[in-house]
Design a protein around this motif. Structure first.
Motif, mmCIF file in Angstrom:
data_model
loop_
_atom_site.group_PDB
_atom_site.id
_atom_site.type_symbol
_atom_site.label_atom_id
_atom_site.label_comp_id
_atom_site.label_asym_id
_atom_site.label_seq_id
_atom_site.Cartn_x
_atom_site.Cartn_y
_atom_site.Cartn_z
ATOM 1 N N GLY A 126 2.654 -13.638 6.873
ATOM 2 C CA GLY A 126 1.002 -12.720 6.831
ATOM 3 C C GLY A 126 1.520 -11.564 5.418
ATOM 4 N N THR A 127 1.099 -10.944 5.586
ATOM 5 C CA THR A 127 1.023 -9.752 4.571
ATOM 6 C C THR A 127 1.053 -8.699 5.146
ATOM 7 N N TYR A 128 1.991 -7.565 5.604
ATOM 8 C CA TYR A 128 2.416 -6.768 6.060
ATOM 9 C C TYR A 128 3.028 -5.414 5.007
ATOM 10 N N THR A 129 2.313 -4.178 5.450
ATOM 11 C CA THR A 129 1.737 -3.232 4.351
ATOM 12 C C THR A 129 3.102 -1.404 5.047
ATOM 13 N N LEU A 130 3.685 -1.967 3.886
ATOM 14 C CA LEU A 130 4.596 -0.597 3.884
ATOM 15 C C LEU A 130 4.466 -0.108 3.388
ATOM 16 N N ARG B 224 -1.158 8.177 -3.191
ATOM 17 C CA ARG B 224 -1.159 9.052 -4.443
ATOM 18 C C ARG B 224 0.255 7.606 -4.771
ATOM 19 N N GLY B 225 0.308 6.713 -4.367
ATOM 20 C CA GLY B 225 0.949 5.493 -4.224
ATOM 21 C C GLY B 225 2.617 5.001 -3.917
ATOM 22 N N ALA B 226 2.995 6.255 -2.677
ATOM 23 C CA ALA B 226 4.038 4.937 -1.915
ATOM 24 C C ALA B 226 2.901 4.217 -0.689
ATOM 25 N N MET B 227 3.280 2.908 -1.543
ATOM 26 C CA MET B 227 2.520 2.523 -0.101
ATOM 27 C C MET B 227 2.812 0.234 -1.779
ATOM 28 N N GLY B 228 3.066 -0.840 -0.472
ATOM 29 C CA GLY B 228 2.984 -1.401 -0.582
ATOM 30 C C GLY B 228 3.052 -3.382 0.183
ATOM 31 N N SER B 229 3.429 -4.051 0.127
ATOM 32 C CA SER B 229 3.596 -4.969 0.809
ATOM 33 C C SER B 229 4.249 -6.000 1.390
ATOM 34 N N LEU B 230 5.616 -5.912 2.301
ATOM 35 C CA LEU B 230 6.331 -7.117 2.303
ATOM 36 C C LEU B 230 5.202 -8.392 2.565
ATOM 37 N N ILE B 231 5.755 -9.726 2.068
ATOM 38 C CA ILE B 231 3.903 -11.134 2.148
ATOM 39 C C ILE B 231 5.912 -11.939 2.993
ATOM 40 N N PHE C 130 7.943 4.773 -4.741
ATOM 41 C CA PHE C 130 9.343 3.693 -4.123
ATOM 42 C C PHE C 130 9.853 2.992 -5.444
ATOM 43 N N ASN C 131 10.867 3.414 -5.526
ATOM 44 C CA ASN C 131 11.731 3.751 -6.829
ATOM 45 C C ASN C 131 11.168 3.343 -7.810
ATOM 46 N N GLY C 132 10.072 4.747 -8.386
ATOM 47 C CA GLY C 132 9.847 4.836 -9.238
ATOM 48 C C GLY C 132 8.544 4.263 -9.821
ATOM 49 N N TYR C 133 7.839 3.565 -9.389
ATOM 50 C CA TYR C 133 6.386 3.765 -9.792
ATOM 51 C C TYR C 133 5.788 3.643 -8.786
ATOM 52 N N ALA C 134 4.573 4.355 -8.718
ATOM 53 C CA ALA C 134 3.102 4.424 -7.930
ATOM 54 C C ALA C 134 2.806 2.739 -7.376
ATOM 55 N N ASN C 135 2.809 2.386 -6.326
ATOM 56 C CA ASN C 135 2.321 1.165 -5.902
ATOM 57 C C ASN C 135 2.672 -0.061 -6.580
ATOM 58 N N GLN C 136 4.197 -0.095 -6.796
ATOM 59 C CA GLN C 136 4.424 -1.274 -7.742
ATOM 60 C C GLN C 136 4.680 -2.320 -6.409
ATOM 61 N N TYR C 137 4.977 -2.386 -5.299
ATOM 62 C CA TYR C 137 5.200 -3.404 -4.219
ATOM 63 C C TYR C 137 3.855 -3.901 -3.895
#
Length: 196
Positions: free
Chosen positions: A172-176, A186-193, A88-95
């Motif tokens: 809480g923490t919500y995985t996006l 492969r890196g398209a994962m992050g979190s909304l807190i 997402f937005n050019g970086y693996a796992n940045q969020y």
């Protein structure tokens, strides 16, 4: 279209006639290689009656194919459509490393664009439901719909985009992520807190 030499420039002008999130990309051959190396971007044109929200984010999903020694990917790699990273937005796992903070109870809009070049996206926020889904220029779901329905995913093919809206009611923490779970790994994962 024409090649632009190093140090050169080319200016495009357009009239914003239709709402949506639009992919622009390089069209110089080999197009797949240029898109895979990041020669793309997003343009957002809000629907004319779009209500304000407390927070709005943009996620451009794309793939990276790593060539020999981290260089230019080969055509065989690109045509095999087996990326090394999906981001997402050019970086693996940045969020995952730098989560996005929002407030509990506030309305959130998440714009999503699949830049490709090959893989579809299945954008999803684990533990949340979307009461609004806008895809490819049209609302597919709006609050107060006759079935009182909601959605959990925005499915996009390469080149497609849209947005979802939601409200997180619990801290809480919500995985996006993309729900193509191999691509999430492969890196398209992050979190909304969601902060109280």
């Amino acid at each position: 279209m024409r090649p632009i030499p190093p140090g050169g420039e080319l200016t495009y002008q357009f009239q914003a006639e239709h709402a949506g999130i639009w992919l622009y990309h390089c069209e110089t051959a080999p197009m797949i290689q240029h898109v895979a190396m990041g020669m793309y971007g997003a343009v957002i044109i809000d629907p004319p009656t779009l209500d304000p929200v407390a927070a709005s984010e943009v996620f451009v999903q794309s793939e990276f194919y790593l060539g020999p020694n981290g260089g230019v990917p080969t055509m065989s790699q690109l045509l095999a459509a087996n990326p090394n990273l999906v981001v997402f937005n050019g970086y693996a796992n940045q969020y995952r490393d730098a989560p996005i903070h929002v407030r509990v109870g506030q309305r959130i809009r998440l714009w999503v664009l699949d830049a490709g070049p090959n893989e579809p996206s299945a954008f999803h926020v684990v533990g949340a439901q979307f009461d609004t889904v806008f895809k490819e220029g049209a609302y597919q779901l709006v609050p107060g719909n006759a079935a009182d329905g909601a959605a959990q995913e925005l499915d996009l093919q390469p080149g497609e985009g849209g947005f979802v809206e939601l409200t997180l009611t619990q801290p809480g923490t919500y995985t996006l992520t993309t729900h193509r779970l191999a691509d999430a790994e492969r890196g398209a994962m992050g979190s909304l807190i969601a902060d109280p």
